[in-house]
Scaffold this motif. Structure first.
Motif, PDB file in Angstrom:
ATOM      1  N   LEU A 143       0.807  -1.219   0.000  1.00  0.00           N
ATOM      2  CA  LEU A 143       0.000   0.000   0.000  1.00  0.00           C
ATOM      3  C   LEU A 143       0.839   1.268   0.000  1.00  0.00           C
ATOM      4  O   LEU A 143       0.309   2.364  -0.165  1.00  0.00           O
ATOM      5  N   LEU A 158       0.400   4.149  -2.532  1.00  0.00           N
ATOM      6  CA  LEU A 158      -0.737   5.056  -2.366  1.00  0.00           C
ATOM      7  C   LEU A 158      -0.297   6.397  -1.808  1.00  0.00           C
ATOM      8  O   LEU A 158      -0.973   7.416  -2.004  1.00  0.00           O
ATOM      9  N   SER A 202      -4.474   3.574  -7.470  1.00  0.00           N
ATOM     10  CA  SER A 202      -5.752   2.917  -7.165  1.00  0.00           C
ATOM     11  C   SER A 202      -5.784   1.482  -7.680  1.00  0.00           C
ATOM     12  O   SER A 202      -6.591   0.673  -7.206  1.00  0.00           O
ATOM     13  N   LEU A 240      -5.620  -1.242  -5.062  1.00  0.00           N
ATOM     14  CA  LEU A 240      -6.814  -1.649  -4.336  1.00  0.00           C
ATOM     15  C   LEU A 240      -7.517  -2.798  -5.045  1.00  0.00           C
ATOM     16  O   LEU A 240      -8.124  -3.663  -4.395  1.00  0.00           O
ATOM     17  N   SER A 284      -5.282  -5.962  -4.232  1.00  0.00           N
ATOM     18  CA  SER A 284      -4.991  -6.284  -2.842  1.00  0.00           C
ATOM     19  C   SER A 284      -5.829  -7.446  -2.316  1.00  0.00           C
ATOM     20  O   SER A 284      -6.967  -7.664  -2.741  1.00  0.00           O
ATOM     21  N   PRO A 336     -12.435  -6.511   1.922  1.00  0.00           N
ATOM     22  CA  PRO A 336     -13.096  -5.404   1.211  1.00  0.00           C
ATOM     23  C   PRO A 336     -13.496  -4.239   2.105  1.00  0.00           C
ATOM     24  O   PRO A 336     -13.444  -3.077   1.664  1.00  0.00           O
ATOM     25  N   LEU A 348     -10.403  -2.176   2.582  1.00  0.00           N
ATOM     26  CA  LEU A 348     -10.043  -1.490   1.341  1.00  0.00           C
ATOM     27  C   LEU A 348     -10.976  -0.307   1.071  1.00  0.00           C
ATOM     28  O   LEU A 348     -10.533   0.736   0.593  1.00  0.00           O
ATOM     29  N   THR A 349     -12.253  -0.471   1.398  1.00  0.00           N
ATOM     30  CA  THR A 349     -13.192   0.642   1.224  1.00  0.00           C
ATOM     31  C   THR A 349     -12.820   1.803   2.135  1.00  0.00           C
ATOM     32  O   THR A 349     -12.834   2.970   1.718  1.00  0.00           O
ATOM     33  N   ILE A 399      -9.828   2.468   3.389  1.00  0.00           N
ATOM     34  CA  ILE A 399      -8.579   3.063   2.908  1.00  0.00           C
ATOM     35  C   ILE A 399      -8.847   3.923   1.678  1.00  0.00           C
ATOM     36  O   ILE A 399      -8.297   5.029   1.545  1.00  0.00           O
ATOM     37  N   THR A 400      -9.685   3.440   0.779  1.00  0.00           N
ATOM     38  CA  THR A 400     -10.014   4.207  -0.424  1.00  0.00           C
ATOM     39  C   THR A 400     -10.644   5.541  -0.071  1.00  0.00           C
ATOM     40  O   THR A 400     -10.265   6.591  -0.608  1.00  0.00           O
ATOM     41  N   TRP A 412      -7.999   7.810   1.456  1.00  0.00           N
ATOM     42  CA  TRP A 412      -7.076   8.274   0.420  1.00  0.00           C
ATOM     43  C   TRP A 412      -7.701   9.376  -0.430  1.00  0.00           C
ATOM     44  O   TRP A 412      -7.081  10.413  -0.682  1.00  0.00           O
ATOM     45  N   ILE A 460      -2.786   4.078   7.221  1.00  0.00           N
ATOM     46  CA  ILE A 460      -2.706   2.878   6.391  1.00  0.00           C
ATOM     47  C   ILE A 460      -1.843   1.825   7.060  1.00  0.00           C
ATOM     48  O   ILE A 460      -2.194   0.638   7.104  1.00  0.00           O
TER      49      ILE A 460
END
Length: 352
Positions: free
Chosen positions: A81, A84, A132, A135, A138, A142, A145-146, A148-149, A152, A200
């Motif tokens: 990660l 990112l 991106s 993601l 990875s 999920p 990841l959501t 972190i998204t 970010w 992160i």
């Protein structure tokens, strides 16, 4: 001290922006097969980003990410990660240099000076979004990841808002923000990515350990590194006036008309100097191409002799000490935490 972590970070970056661009990479970026796209075109349009990444840099934000994960017992889980943080940061440097008309970056001509503004802008913007693809690849849950998204994307908005404030201030020569406005800008522009790196790293560690009970501590780590990011930026402001920042010329902030903290402190105590400083900034910008540094040196000496530069340096150091103390409370005492503390103690500036 950081050789092993830096090697892993470079490996992770190379997976996202490799030297060898092929159809598989292009398909992963655009989400579809592109049989009619010439690979050489893709290599050419991405070369400005690789050129900057090849110049190195301290990668301190990425180190914060992977070392935080290690300190919390997550091992190397955050490595994948790290781009990112690192790739968007480098993209922002490309755009920042165009906005500030900066001639150099990391000791060489700025990317737009080599490749032209059109390719530089395009690649700088691509670097905001390119990571991106991590993601999609990875193996993290999920839900994580959501989160972190969303984090970010929020930070990307903060970066642009903070940079926008900075631009407005130096475009308006008679605009001198107060200390609190500057610190807010600094937290948005510089602190945001540092905070994201810590969050992160902390989240990756918690995912590995299946322990989400201390989610609040991850947010605290983020706030702590935002504070540290501000401290680094202020030290950078001062170095720009005194010893110079690695890879850039002394006084570049003066040429750009930056309302750095030393400038803010000086004008707050000496408002009668505001017009004189404005004139020096304008002269510095006009004469910079002729390598005439008279106005640059005069402005720098004014800010140093008044004590404003020293006052700003002390402020930066206080923020670093505050963040250092907070970090010791938030992380267990281990080798990774020691490495993070050393990162702070080294007095690293933000020109990376």
């Amino acid at each position: 001290m950081y050789d092993e972590q830096l090697r892993r970070i470079e490996t992770a970056i190379d997976k996202i922006l490799p030297e060898d661009i092929d159809s598989t990479w292009i398909a992963s970026v655009v989400g579809m097969k592109t049989s009619h796209v010439n690979h050489n075109w893709a290599r050419e349009l991405t070369e400005p980003g690789r050129a900057l990444l090849r110049r190195g840099g301290k990668r301190w934000r990425s180190l914060v990410c992977v070392l935080t994960c290690e300190a919390l017992g997550g091992g190397e889980a955050a490595d994948e990660l790290a781009p990112l943080i690192e790739i968007p940061h480098n993209g922002s440097l490309i755009i920042d240099d165009i906005e500030d008309t900066s001639p150099t970056r990391r000791g060489k001509p700025a990317i737009h000076k080599i490749f032209g503004e059109d390719l530089a802008i395009n690649m700088g913007n691509l670097m905001y979004f390119l990571p991106s693809i991590i993601l999609a690849r990875s193996s993290f849950h999920p839900t994580l990841l959501t989160a972190i998204t969303n984090d970010w994307l929020t930070v990307m908005r903060r970066l642009h808002l903070g940079q926008g404030y900075d631009i407005i201030w130096h475009k308006r020569s008679n605009c001198f923000p107060d200390e609190q406005a500057y610190l807010q800008m600094c937290r948005l522009k510089t602190g945001s990515l540092a905070g994201l790196a810590a969050r992160i790293g902390g989240s990756a560690a918690q995912s590995v350990l299946k322990d989400y009970a201390e989610q609040g501590s991850v947010q605290e780590l983020g706030c702590t590194w935002e504070t540290l990011g501000c401290g680094f930026q202020i030290i950078d402001d001062v170095l720009n006036l005194t010893d110079g920042v690695a890879g850039k010329r002394r006084g570049d902030d003066i040429i750009e008309g930056k309302k750095s903290l030393p400038v803010i402190y000086h004008v707050a105590k000496n408002p009668e100097d505001s017009s004189h400083l404005q004139n020096l900034f304008e002269q510095a910008k006009k004469t910079a191409t002729r390598n005439d540094r008279k106005a640059i040196n005069e402005a720098a000496e004014l800010l140093i002799s008044s004590g404003a530069a020293m006052e700003a340096q002390m402020k930066g150091q206080r923020l670093l000490m505050q963040g250092r103390d907070e970090l010791k409370k938030l992380l267990p005492d281990n080798q990774a935490r020691t490495a993070l503390i050393h990162l702070i103690d080294s007095g690293m500036n933000t020109e990376t």
